[in-house]
Design an enzyme around this catalytic site. Sequence first.
Site: not given
Ligand code: GRF
Length: 213
Positions: A14-16, A92-93, A109, A111
């Site tokens: 969940g860093s994003n 992840m789905r 999304n 990526h």
């Molecule tokens: C990130 O690298 C994103 O690009 C990919 O999954 C990872 C998620 O990281 N889709 P986080 O859970 O947001 O830390």
Amino acid sequence: MEKLRIGVLVSGRGSNLQAIIDAVQEGWLPVQIAVVVSDKPGAYALERAKAAGVPTVVIARELYPDRSAFEKAILEALNMHQVELVALAGYMRILSKDFIGQYASRVINIHPALLPAFPGLHAQAQALASGVKITGCTVHFVDEGMDTGPIILQAAVPVQENDTEETLSQRILGAEHSIYPKALQLLAEGRVTVEGRKVHIRQDNVEGERENP
Ligand code: GRF
């Protein structure tokens, strides 16, 4: 003006999500994070959401007989929280055609590669193995394919001589945390339009306004 209500789908760290929460708290990202939905009960992203006072819902795949019932539960949670835009953040789905249809052009999304290069899993390892000198990250609309939807924003990250998958991933992640909230800001401000594969972004015309008072 009413803020755009977003739902964030997560599966892990969940860093994003945290970057989005931080941008909202800093006051420059005009969205309301209406709900965070996780398919994993133990996802650390849930802790981040709770710490920020954001409602969370866990919808575990194994509790549903099939994908359709599972996605229906997610859609119900999104509807209940009046979500207008869905942001996948380490979810992840793969979403079904039906789900995408319900939120047409309203699912985005992030990526960790410069799409259309290196779609799918382990994008950073794919980049290292291919020998590219520059990779990066992409915010894109989600369509029925694997990381194939129209591109909203990208950031480039140079590959360094001694990079490992881990060091490269870390630097790309830094760029992700910058462009994901920015892309959401553009969407929330109504500056994004899609024409086929091309995403148009209307720039702020501050200079022009000064020239024509
Ligand atoms: C990130 O690298 C994103 O690009 C990919 O999954 C990872 C998620 O990281 N889709 P986080 O859970 O947001 O830390």
